[in-house]
Enzyme design. Structure first.
Site, PDB file in Angstrom:
ATOM      1  N   GLY A   1      -1.527  44.414 -70.850  1.00 13.93           N
ATOM      2  CA  GLY A   1      -1.495  44.936 -72.202  1.00 13.93           C
ATOM      3  C   GLY A   1      -0.939  46.346 -72.278  1.00 13.93           C
ATOM      4  N   GLY A   2      -1.261  47.176 -71.253  1.00 17.84           N
ATOM      5  CA  GLY A   2      -0.835  48.572 -71.278  1.00 17.84           C
ATOM      6  C   GLY A   2       0.313  48.897 -70.350  1.00 17.84           C
ATOM      7  N   SER A   3       0.518  48.089 -69.308  1.00 17.87           N
ATOM      8  CA  SER A   3       1.574  48.384 -68.338  1.00 17.87           C
ATOM      9  C   SER A   3       2.175  47.097 -67.799  1.00 17.87           C
ATOM     10  CB  SER A   3       1.014  49.221 -67.171  1.00 17.87           C
ATOM     11  OG  SER A   3       0.023  48.491 -66.454  1.00 17.87           O
ATOM     12  N   THR A   4       3.325  47.240 -67.140  1.00 15.71           N
ATOM     13  CA  THR A   4       3.968  46.100 -66.492  1.00 15.71           C
ATOM     14  C   THR A   4       4.425  46.520 -65.106  1.00 15.71           C
ATOM     15  OG1 THR A   4       5.655  44.363 -66.738  1.00 15.71           O
ATOM     16  CG2 THR A   4       6.299  46.576 -67.397  1.00 15.71           C
ATOM     17  N   GLN A   5       4.348  45.597 -64.154  1.00 17.65           N
ATOM     18  CA  GLN A   5       4.677  45.892 -62.766  1.00 17.65           C
ATOM     19  C   GLN A   5       5.733  44.936 -62.230  1.00 17.65           C
ATOM     20  OE1 GLN A   5       1.526  47.724 -64.017  1.00 17.65           O
ATOM     21  NE2 GLN A   5       1.019  45.622 -63.474  1.00 17.65           N
TER      22      GLN A   5
ATOM     23  N   GLU B   1      -1.546  48.808 -58.212  1.00 19.29           N
ATOM     24  CA  GLU B   1      -1.711  47.573 -58.981  1.00 19.29           C
ATOM     25  C   GLU B   1      -0.608  46.571 -58.625  1.00 19.29           C
ATOM     26  OE1 GLU B   1      -2.250  46.270 -63.680  1.00 19.29           O
ATOM     27  OE2 GLU B   1      -2.216  48.383 -63.121  1.00 19.29           O
TER      28      GLU B   1
END
Length: 432
Positions: A205-209, A175
């Protein structure tokens, strides 16, 4: 690229019902239509081909469709992105974890956008994909698979080209990498002569990259584990990126963690309080198909200081700070970074803009310490801005003076991993 050409041809010819006498012309037509997917046939100089792709982004808070139109010239390796048609629907597929048929209905509705955008004669040659992100990664395996199977069924019923693994859950590393490819493709930095690239910060909403191309070898050598480094080849160039996806540190899951609502039993019967919410606020809030009772603390204190202390627990010791992050790249920040900056009045909702990291913290203080002015319209704005400020400074380690480019679109194309995932399909990237 060396795709499974025989398989693609058999699928397409089988679907089209062509007879033996028509095979030769069909093969030529097919090769002209999807360009780099098939080996080049002899054609006039400067000949260009138009081809299409449909990519679904199944996120934790919504499902989005991207319909891309590409022009491929023989004289260059990179195709030109001629157009993107974009549409989204809320909530995300994970909200239908117990009703997968509703997920199928969502996808059918969005496929109407593709049918209106792609010429009818190109439908059978246009690949369709769905990549699910953190929303489905957070679900129990059997529920996630039930949703994916329903989408696969809808795709098979559609008139578009269905290939192997066209419906999958994408891992967080890919991602981040594919978002990096998207932004560097759109900003003109993705070529063999690349001297300078842009980094990406994506907050879902669920993860950050976070993903960027380091200049210093020590950045790669000092990562906690090898999972923070990824390599891939494209256009005869090898890129070695610092990249990581933090599952559970997306904005919505961070709200749950801040409220103390992650895990446990009987969540629907509890009221979760926080100094990050207005003292007199009490309401229901839904995420991932679960509804929570949330409120401020009418008997306690509210404001930025207490909120920051609570949010810091969600970030501290979890987010790794790269050795090299300052002045190495221009960072583009999008998704909820952009949305909350617009909501807070920090940037224009159409043009976007540049911000310093300290601007998030300053506005968070203003909102949190004057929450009586934000009781109805934006009850979570204090919590969200505080989390973003904490994530950037105490998490990734950006200086307060670091300038970020906040954007929703680049050259009228959505800033996301979806374009990179489409390019990955056509150029068969080897990410490892």
């Amino acid at each position: 690229m060396k795709p499974a050409v025989p398989f693609l041809l058999l699928v397409l010819l089988g679907m089209s019902g062509l007879g033996p006498a028509q095979v030769r012309s069909s093969l030529l037509d097919l090769a002209n239509s999807i360009g780099s997917v098939l080996p080049s046939l002899s054609r006039p100089a400067n000949h260009s081909r138009i081809f299409y792709a449909v990519m679904f982004d199944a996120g934790s808070t919504g499902t989005r469709i991207h319909v891309y139109t590409f022009i491929q010239s023989d004289s260059v390796e990179l195709p030109v992105l001629d157009n993107e048609m974009f549409h989204s629907i809320k909530p995300g597929l994970s909200a239908y974890a117990d009703f997968p048929e509703m997920a199928g209905h969502t996808v059918r509705m969005l496929l109407k956008v593709a049918k209106k955008t792609v010429p009818r004669l190109e439908w059978k040659r246009t690949p369709v994909f769905l990549r699910a992100t953190a929303g489905l990664r957070l679900l129990p395996t059997e529920k996630a698979h039930a949703l994916l199977n329903e989408v696969q069924h809808v795709f098979v019923e559609s008139p578009f080209l269905v290939t192997d693994n066209c419906v999958t859950i994408m891992n967080g590393t890919n991602e981040g990498i594919l978002a990096w490819i998207s932004l560097n493709f759109l900003t003109g930095h993705l070529n063999a002569q690349t001297k300078k690239t842009v980094g990406i910060l994506d907050l879902g909403g669920g993860s950050t990259q976070i993903t960027f191309l380091p200049r210093l070898r020590k950045t790669i050598e000092t990562v906690p584990v090898t999972d923070y480094v990824a390599r891939f080849d494209i256009f005869n160039t090898t890129f070695e990126l610092y990249t990581y996806s933090y599952l559970g540190n997306g904005l919505m899951v961070a709200r749950l963690a801040t409220l103390g609502a992650l895990g446990g039993e009987g969540l629907e019967w509890q009221v979760f309080k926080s100094p990050c919410l207005p003292k007199k606020f009490r309401d229901e809030w839904s995420f991932g198909g679960v509804t929570y009772q949330v409120s401020g603390d009418p008997e306690g204190y509210a404001g930025f200081k207490l909120c920051y202390e609570q949010v810091l627990k969600v970030v501290k010791g979890i987010i790794h700070q790269p050795y090299e992050i300052e002045d190495s790249n221009v960072f583009y920040a999008f998704s909820y970074y952009f949305d909350r900056a617009v909501e807070a009045g920090l940037i224009d909702g159409v043009q976007g803009g540049t911000l310093e990291v300290r601007d998030f913290k300053k506005r968070a203080k203003e909102v949190c310490n004057k929450m009586a002015k934000y009781p109805l319209n934006s009850p979570f704005l204090c919590m969200d801005l505080t989390y973003i400020a904490c994530l950037l400074k105490d998490g990734f380690g950006f200086k307060e003076s670091t300038v970020l480019q906040l954007t929703k679109k680049v050259n009228n194309v959505e800033a996301s991993w979806a374009l990179g995932a489409t390019l990955e399909h056509f150029h068969n990237l080897k990410i490892h």
